[in-house]
Design a protein around this motif. Structure first.
Motif, short mmCIF file in Angstrom:
data_model
loop_
_atom_site.label_atom_id
_atom_site.label_comp_id
_atom_site.label_asym_id
_atom_site.label_seq_id
_atom_site.Cartn_x
_atom_site.Cartn_y
_atom_site.Cartn_z
N SER A 25 0.83 -1.22 0.00
CA SER A 25 0.00 0.00 0.00
C SER A 25 0.85 1.25 0.00
CB SER A 25 -0.93 0.00 1.21
OG SER A 25 -1.79 -1.13 1.18
N LEU A 26 1.92 1.24 0.77
CA LEU A 26 2.80 2.41 0.84
C LEU A 26 3.46 2.65 -0.51
CD1 LEU A 26 4.20 4.62 2.46
CD2 LEU A 26 5.90 2.95 3.18
N LEU A 27 3.94 1.58 -1.13
CA LEU A 27 4.59 1.72 -2.43
C LEU A 27 3.60 2.22 -3.48
CD1 LEU A 27 7.07 1.30 -4.19
CD2 LEU A 27 6.37 -1.08 -4.52
N LEU A 28 2.39 1.63 -3.46
CA LEU A 28 1.38 2.08 -4.41
C LEU A 28 1.00 3.54 -4.20
CD1 LEU A 28 -0.59 1.38 -6.69
CD2 LEU A 28 -2.24 0.63 -4.94
N GLY A 29 0.89 3.96 -2.93
CA GLY A 29 0.56 5.37 -2.65
C GLY A 29 1.66 6.31 -3.13
N MET A 30 2.93 5.88 -2.96
CA MET A 30 4.03 6.74 -3.43
C MET A 30 4.00 6.86 -4.95
SD MET A 30 7.08 5.40 -0.92
CE MET A 30 8.30 6.37 -1.76
N MET A 31 3.69 5.75 -5.62
CA MET A 31 3.65 5.80 -7.08
C MET A 31 2.51 6.71 -7.56
SD MET A 31 4.38 1.80 -8.00
CE MET A 31 4.24 2.09 -9.75
N VAL A 32 1.35 6.61 -6.92
CA VAL A 32 0.23 7.46 -7.30
C VAL A 32 0.55 8.93 -7.06
CG1 VAL A 32 -2.16 8.06 -6.76
CG2 VAL A 32 -1.48 5.66 -6.98
N SER A 33 1.16 9.24 -5.92
CA SER A 33 1.53 10.64 -5.61
C SER A 33 2.52 11.17 -6.62
CB SER A 33 2.11 10.71 -4.19
OG SER A 33 1.17 10.27 -3.24
N LEU A 34 3.52 10.34 -7.00
CA LEU A 34 4.52 10.77 -7.97
C LEU A 34 3.85 11.04 -9.31
CD1 LEU A 34 7.47 11.26 -8.72
CD2 LEU A 34 7.69 8.82 -9.21
N PHE A 35 2.92 10.16 -9.70
CA PHE A 35 2.24 10.34 -10.98
C PHE A 35 1.42 11.64 -10.99
CE2 PHE A 35 -1.56 9.77 -13.58
CZ PHE A 35 -0.99 9.55 -14.82
N ILE A 36 0.72 11.89 -9.89
CA ILE A 36 -0.09 13.12 -9.81
C ILE A 36 0.80 14.35 -9.85
CG2 ILE A 36 -1.60 14.44 -8.29
CD1 ILE A 36 -2.77 11.78 -7.34
#
Length: 373
Positions: A25-36
């Motif tokens: 979940s943490l990794l996925l959240g970081m990827m989403v934040s970076l994409f945004i």
């Protein structure tokens, strides 16, 4: 024992799964934040990146406005293509004019290539924030260079003169008679009937003179005959006079000929005393009939009544007269009082100074009755 081991194994496996899920979940959240964040940076200044690329291409091409093409992909037989529609100049500089070589006012602009040269016009300004098409009746303000010295500019640069007529300033306000704007139209007339006499009328004249007030006296023929000198003083001190019949008869009970005689006999005495015939007439008791009105019209007389009756002849006290006049008087009002005809006129003389003071305090100015009819 087996059950306890199974429970321990399940607990360890559950904790392990929770840790793995937390990491994922943490990794996925970081990827989403970076994409945004990357998408936001790309969307915030799209025109700035394109403008920088275009400026770089323009500088490499010698400032002609052509896009630089690599030698490997350049085809000499193909003319240079115009700037793409998503460039800043294509979005912000639409020209409704059929002639692209004309500026906002008509004459050609310097340095503008002809339409047959095959070259796109060079950018002349930074991109405008709005891309809405300009109005057809006047050029867009973004077509020319924007002024830097003043934050405001004319709304119609193509029109040297304005077609809107200037607003006419309001005319001056007519000053009131007493010089006080709030007291405009607050006028009142004080009238005295049944005189003149030798006792009360002179006392009333003294009070009026002391207070600078002009009044109107409706005189009776029999009294004019007895006290002509008092009538002379009335006229000399600037007061107005009117006819009040010869002997105070009720005109509604008289014939037309008798009404006319009452008027003419008094007119003759007044003219003999002061040299003129008055135009104002007041009927005794305020009693008026159609015959009275007909005689007034034929003789061109002003029939004057009243709006406030003090009933001073009936013995109204000075205090009651003052209170009644203060309450009932309105702008343009005519106050009825007497200078002869009853033993109670002494109360009129006593109340008159306070009546004048009360009306002045309310902002009234005093005029003769002919000014209000």
């Amino acid at each position: 024992m087996r059950r306890m081991k199974r429970v321990r194994r399940d607990r360890r496996w559950g904790r392990l799964m929770k840790v793995r899920l937390s990491r994922r979940s943490l990794l996925l959240g970081m990827m989403v934040s970076l994409f945004i964040w990357v998408a936001g940076c790309s969307a915030s200044q799209p025109f700035g990146l394109l403008a920088a690329l275009q400026a770089n291409d323009t500088s490499q091409d010698g400032g002609t406005g052509q896009s630089a093409v690599s030698p490997e992909t350049t085809d000499p037989s193909v003319s240079p293509s115009p700037q793409p529609d998503d460039s800043p100049s294509a979005e912000s500089s639409p020209d409704p004019s059929p002639n692209p070589t004309e500026g906002p006012d008509g004459p050609p602009l310097e340095g503008t290539p002809s339409p047959d040269s095959g070259q796109s016009p060079p950018p002349t300004k930074p991109p405008a924030p709005s891309v809405s098409p300009p109005s057809t009746d006047r050029p867009n303000a973004s077509d020319g260079p924007k002024p830097t010295g003043s934050p405001t500019s004319p709304t119609n640069p193509t029109s040297p003169t304005s077609t809107t007529s200037p607003t006419k300033p309001p005319g001056p306000t007519r000053p009131p008679a007493d010089g006080k704007p709030s007291m405009e139209n607050k006028t009142v007339a004080i009238t005295f009937d049944d005189g003149p006499d030798y006792r009360y009328t002179p006392a009333i004249l003294d009070i009026l003179k002391e207070n600078g007030v002009k009044a109107t006296f409706f005189v009776v023929g029999t009294q004019v005959k007895r006290e002509p000198q008092v009538l002379e003083r009335i006229v000399k001190e600037g007061h107005a006079i009117g006819n009040h019949t010869f002997d105070h008869k009720d005109l509604t009970k008289l014939s037309k000929a008798q009404i006319l005689k009452q008027m003419k006999d008094t007119d003759a005495l007044i003219k003999q005393t002061v040299g003129f015939t008055p135009t104002m007439f007041r009927a005794p008791y305020g009693a008026v009939s159609s015959a009275v009105k007909q005689v007034m019209a034929e003789q061109k007389r002003q029939l004057v009544g009243w709006t406030v009756d003090t009933r001073d002849w009936a013995g109204t006290s000075p205090a009651d007269m003052i209170a009644h006049i203060s309450k009932e008087t309105k702008p343009g009002g005519i106050i009825l009082m007497h200078s002869f005809g009853s033993k109670h006129i002494a109360g009129t003389v006593e109340a008159l100074p306070e009546i004048i003071a009360a009306l002045k305090q309310k902002g009234y100015s005093f005029v003769t009755a002919d000014k209000l009819v």
